[in-house]
Write a protein that holds these residues in place. Sequence first.
Motif, PDB file in Angstrom:
ATOM      1  N   ALA A   1       0.842  -1.202   0.000  1.00  8.19           N
ATOM      2  CA  ALA A   1       0.000   0.000   0.000  1.00  8.19           C
ATOM      3  C   ALA A   1       0.875   1.250   0.000  1.00  8.19           C
ATOM      4  O   ALA A   1       2.054   1.207   0.329  1.00  8.19           O
ATOM      5  N   THR A   2       0.263   2.356  -0.398  1.00  4.28           N
ATOM      6  CA  THR A   2       0.930   3.653  -0.331  1.00  4.28           C
ATOM      7  C   THR A   2       0.509   4.348   0.951  1.00  4.28           C
ATOM      8  O   THR A   2      -0.506   3.999   1.550  1.00  4.28           O
ATOM      9  N   PRO A   3       1.257   5.359   1.410  1.00  6.37           N
ATOM     10  CA  PRO A   3       0.912   6.033   2.661  1.00  6.37           C
ATOM     11  C   PRO A   3      -0.513   6.590   2.687  1.00  6.37           C
ATOM     12  O   PRO A   3      -1.177   6.544   3.725  1.00  6.37           O
ATOM     13  N   CYS A   4      -1.002   7.074   1.557  1.00  7.28           N
ATOM     14  CA  CYS A   4      -2.335   7.674   1.538  1.00  7.28           C
ATOM     15  C   CYS A   4      -3.455   6.626   1.562  1.00  7.28           C
ATOM     16  O   CYS A   4      -4.616   6.977   1.734  1.00  7.28           O
ATOM     17  N   GLN A   5      -3.119   5.353   1.415  1.00  9.94           N
ATOM     18  CA  GLN A   5      -4.150   4.321   1.433  1.00  9.94           C
ATOM     19  C   GLN A   5      -4.498   3.868   2.847  1.00  9.94           C
ATOM     20  O   GLN A   5      -5.461   3.139   3.025  1.00  9.94           O
ATOM     21  N   LEU A   6      -3.726   4.300   3.830  1.00  7.66           N
ATOM     22  CA  LEU A   6      -4.031   3.957   5.214  1.00  7.66           C
ATOM     23  C   LEU A   6      -4.849   5.066   5.848  1.00  7.66           C
ATOM     24  O   LEU A   6      -4.550   6.244   5.692  1.00  7.66           O
ATOM     25  N   HIS A   7      -5.865   4.689   6.584  1.00  5.83           N
ATOM     26  CA  HIS A   7      -6.686   5.652   7.311  1.00  5.83           C
ATOM     27  C   HIS A   7      -5.850   6.249   8.436  1.00  5.83           C
ATOM     28  O   HIS A   7      -4.956   5.588   8.971  1.00  5.83           O
ATOM     29  N   PRO A   8      -6.104   7.501   8.833  1.00  4.20           N
ATOM     30  CA  PRO A   8      -5.338   8.102   9.931  1.00  4.20           C
ATOM     31  C   PRO A   8      -5.330   7.246  11.202  1.00  4.20           C
ATOM     32  O   PRO A   8      -4.327   7.212  11.911  1.00  4.20           O
ATOM     33  N   ASN A   9      -6.422   6.543  11.500  1.00  2.62           N
ATOM     34  CA  ASN A   9      -6.428   5.674  12.681  1.00  2.62           C
ATOM     35  C   ASN A   9      -5.393   4.565  12.557  1.00  2.62           C
ATOM     36  O   ASN A   9      -4.797   4.155  13.554  1.00  2.62           O
ATOM     37  N   SER A  10      -5.181   4.076  11.357  1.00  5.46           N
ATOM     38  CA  SER A  10      -4.159   3.040  11.151  1.00  5.46           C
ATOM     39  C   SER A  10      -2.769   3.600  11.412  1.00  5.46           C
ATOM     40  O   SER A  10      -1.925   2.936  12.011  1.00  5.46           O
ATOM     41  N   TRP A  11      -2.536   4.824  10.937  1.00  5.11           N
ATOM     42  CA  TRP A  11      -1.241   5.453  11.208  1.00  5.11           C
ATOM     43  C   TRP A  11      -1.067   5.686  12.701  1.00  5.11           C
ATOM     44  O   TRP A  11       0.025   5.518  13.247  1.00  5.11           O
ATOM     45  N   GLY A  12      -2.135   6.094  13.381  1.00  8.43           N
ATOM     46  CA  GLY A  12      -2.079   6.281  14.828  1.00  8.43           C
ATOM     47  C   GLY A  12      -1.723   4.986  15.544  1.00  8.43           C
ATOM     48  O   GLY A  12      -0.936   4.970  16.492  1.00  8.43           O
ATOM     49  N   PHE A  13      -2.290   3.888  15.079  1.00  6.36           N
ATOM     50  CA  PHE A  13      -2.010   2.577  15.661  1.00  6.36           C
ATOM     51  C   PHE A  13      -0.548   2.195  15.455  1.00  6.36           C
ATOM     52  O   PHE A  13       0.116   1.711  16.385  1.00  6.36           O
ATOM     53  N   LEU A  14      -0.020   2.432  14.248  1.00 11.80           N
ATOM     54  CA  LEU A  14       1.389   2.140  13.980  1.00 11.80           C
ATOM     55  C   LEU A  14       2.310   2.986  14.852  1.00 11.80           C
ATOM     56  O   LEU A  14       3.309   2.497  15.386  1.00 11.80           O
ATOM     57  N   ARG A  15       1.973   4.261  14.988  1.00 10.93           N
ATOM     58  CA  ARG A  15       2.786   5.159  15.827  1.00 10.93           C
ATOM     59  C   ARG A  15       2.733   4.720  17.282  1.00 10.93           C
ATOM     60  O   ARG A  15       3.742   4.722  17.972  1.00 10.93           O
ATOM     61  N   ALA A  16       1.539   4.351  17.771  1.00  9.09           N
ATOM     62  CA  ALA A  16       1.409   3.904  19.160  1.00  9.09           C
ATOM     63  C   ALA A  16       2.253   2.653  19.400  1.00  9.09           C
ATOM     64  O   ALA A  16       2.903   2.522  20.446  1.00  9.09           O
ATOM     65  N   PHE A  17       2.257   1.731  18.442  1.00  6.85           N
ATOM     66  CA  PHE A  17       3.072   0.527  18.556  1.00  6.85           C
ATOM     67  C   PHE A  17       4.549   0.887  18.655  1.00  6.85           C
ATOM     68  O   PHE A  17       5.278   0.358  19.499  1.00  6.85           O
ATOM     69  N   GLN A  18       4.997   1.818  17.821  1.00  9.21           N
ATOM     70  CA  GLN A  18       6.401   2.232  17.843  1.00  9.21           C
ATOM     71  C   GLN A  18       6.767   2.885  19.172  1.00  9.21           C
ATOM     72  O   GLN A  18       7.827   2.599  19.744  1.00  9.21           O
ATOM     73  N   VAL A  19       5.902   3.754  19.665  1.00 10.59           N
ATOM     74  CA  VAL A  19       6.171   4.431  20.939  1.00 10.59           C
ATOM     75  C   VAL A  19       6.203   3.421  22.081  1.00 10.59           C
ATOM     76  O   VAL A  19       7.103   3.451  22.931  1.00 10.59           O
TER      77      VAL A  19
END
Length: 77
Positions: A39-57
Amino acid sequence: MGRSTDPPHFYVYQCFFRDLGVCLPFTQFECDFLNFINATPCQLHPNSWGFLRAFQVLCTVLGIEVSLRVFLHFFPL
């Protein structure tokens, strides 16, 4: 449609950078995840990006390696 001379680009939600703390260039984990799901970055919903960021943190705070392998261990797709 863009001209063939335009540089490569993609569109994203404004909150992507402002609210979620996603930065360019993407982390290796983010690149690995996008490649894995093809997928490309724009194909992920903002909630998905939030989930990825939370996992990293969370991994960083707990001292766990941030990797696609670890992510898929806990969250198989």
